[in-house]
Design a protein around this motif. Sequence first.
Motif, PDB file in Angstrom:
ATOM      1  N   LYS A   1      61.995  14.593  42.375  1.00 14.05           N
ATOM      2  CA  LYS A   1      63.175  14.888  41.552  1.00 14.05           C
ATOM      3  C   LYS A   1      63.039  14.267  40.170  1.00 14.05           C
ATOM      4  O   LYS A   1      63.391  14.885  39.163  1.00 14.05           O
ATOM      5  CB  LYS A   1      64.439  14.371  42.247  1.00 14.05           C
ATOM      6  CG  LYS A   1      64.868  15.173  43.458  1.00 14.05           C
ATOM      7  CD  LYS A   1      66.137  14.598  44.065  1.00 14.05           C
ATOM      8  CE  LYS A   1      66.606  15.393  45.266  1.00 14.05           C
ATOM      9  NZ  LYS A   1      67.814  14.820  45.886  1.00 14.05           N
TER      10      LYS A   1
ATOM     11  N   THR B   1      62.323  21.029  41.886  1.00 14.81           N
ATOM     12  CA  THR B   1      63.492  21.496  42.634  1.00 14.81           C
ATOM     13  C   THR B   1      63.077  22.692  43.479  1.00 14.81           C
ATOM     14  O   THR B   1      61.977  23.227  43.326  1.00 14.81           O
ATOM     15  CB  THR B   1      64.635  21.883  41.680  1.00 14.81           C
ATOM     16  OG1 THR B   1      65.813  22.176  42.455  1.00 14.81           O
ATOM     17  CG2 THR B   1      64.279  23.127  40.870  1.00 14.81           C
ATOM     18  N   THR B   2      63.958  23.117  44.403  1.00 13.67           N
ATOM     19  CA  THR B   2      63.679  24.273  45.245  1.00 13.67           C
ATOM     20  C   THR B   2      64.922  25.141  45.356  1.00 13.67           C
ATOM     21  O   THR B   2      66.051  24.647  45.303  1.00 13.67           O
ATOM     22  CB  THR B   2      63.209  23.850  46.646  1.00 13.67           C
ATOM     23  OG1 THR B   2      62.897  25.025  47.410  1.00 13.67           O
ATOM     24  CG2 THR B   2      64.288  23.062  47.381  1.00 13.67           C
TER      25      THR B   2
ATOM     26  N   ARG C   1      66.831  28.041  50.735  1.00 10.62           N
ATOM     27  CA  ARG C   1      67.886  27.417  51.535  1.00 10.62           C
ATOM     28  C   ARG C   1      67.403  27.153  52.955  1.00 10.62           C
ATOM     29  O   ARG C   1      66.552  27.867  53.486  1.00 10.62           O
ATOM     30  CB  ARG C   1      69.124  28.310  51.557  1.00 10.62           C
ATOM     31  CG  ARG C   1      69.769  28.490  50.180  1.00 10.62           C
ATOM     32  CD  ARG C   1      71.028  29.317  50.279  1.00 10.62           C
ATOM     33  NE  ARG C   1      71.683  29.457  48.982  1.00 10.62           N
ATOM     34  CZ  ARG C   1      72.817  30.116  48.787  1.00 10.62           C
ATOM     35  NH1 ARG C   1      73.416  30.729  49.820  1.00 10.62           N
ATOM     36  NH2 ARG C   1      73.348  30.181  47.583  1.00 10.62           N
TER      37      ARG C   1
ATOM     38  N   GLU D   1      63.429  21.733  52.291  1.00  9.93           N
ATOM     39  CA  GLU D   1      63.747  20.307  52.205  1.00  9.93           C
ATOM     40  C   GLU D   1      64.025  19.910  50.760  1.00  9.93           C
ATOM     41  O   GLU D   1      63.402  20.409  49.830  1.00  9.93           O
ATOM     42  CB  GLU D   1      62.592  19.461  52.751  1.00  9.93           C
ATOM     43  CG  GLU D   1      62.541  19.389  54.260  1.00  9.93           C
ATOM     44  CD  GLU D   1      61.574  18.324  54.739  1.00  9.93           C
ATOM     45  OE1 GLU D   1      61.013  17.607  53.866  1.00  9.93           O
ATOM     46  OE2 GLU D   1      61.382  18.208  55.947  1.00  9.93           O
ATOM     47  N   SER D   2      64.956  18.987  50.618  1.00  7.03           N
ATOM     48  CA  SER D   2      65.236  18.469  49.280  1.00  7.03           C
ATOM     49  C   SER D   2      64.033  17.676  48.784  1.00  7.03           C
ATOM     50  O   SER D   2      63.452  16.889  49.543  1.00  7.03           O
ATOM     51  CB  SER D   2      66.474  17.562  49.327  1.00  7.03           C
ATOM     52  OG  SER D   2      66.746  17.013  48.049  1.00  7.03           O
TER      53      SER D   2
END
Length: 214
Positions: A119, A124-125, A128, A112-113
């Motif tokens: 942010k 961040t990640t 995918r 997940e974003s």
Amino acid sequence: MQVRRLPALRPAVRRRGGRLLAVAGLGLALAGCGIRATEVPTDFGGAPSRVPCSMTQPDLSAQDARGVPVQVFLLCGSSLVTVDREVRVPDGTADAQRRVIVAQGLLDQLAESPSAAEKEAGYTTYVRGGMSVVGPRAGDPDDTLRLSTSPPQLTSYALAQIVCTLSDSAAAEGDGSVILGGPGTESLRRYECTDSVRNSPSGNRPPSTEVASG
């Protein structure tokens, strides 16, 4: 012929002249030291902001009671940092299936974003979306997790996030390691989440050892 005498300088004028000479002398001294004298303070603005890589932990009691509190590792700066998440597990789920459900929920959370607040804090990640996980095949150790993407094909960031997240969860045995495999016939490997991996995932892929499988 009468000679007109000039009036003597008043003491105040002499004192003011002395102060001007002192200021001028100070300016020359500063210039000689390589320091430029200024008449007014210079405003350089506020200090530059820094990425804190830390957030106020959410109130777990205010979250959905049906969710199981978990932690996932996201990248912030050059290291991995934990953030709180939830994974839903149906009541009465058998232990073997529970491990797979928790592992899948953790992968989904990693993909997940990050939230707006995360942010802003610099999180961040690199995991995918769309990755799935299943339990052991016949002959695999009971705590094996097989990913739909072979672990060696993952980037060092993504693999570090997955290994550290899974090894620190109910999806593993709780000893800081996790047995992972892929969809093919490649050998299973036991991966460890070490301090060097957490501190510098870019240059340190999680160390691993081969695990025998039937």
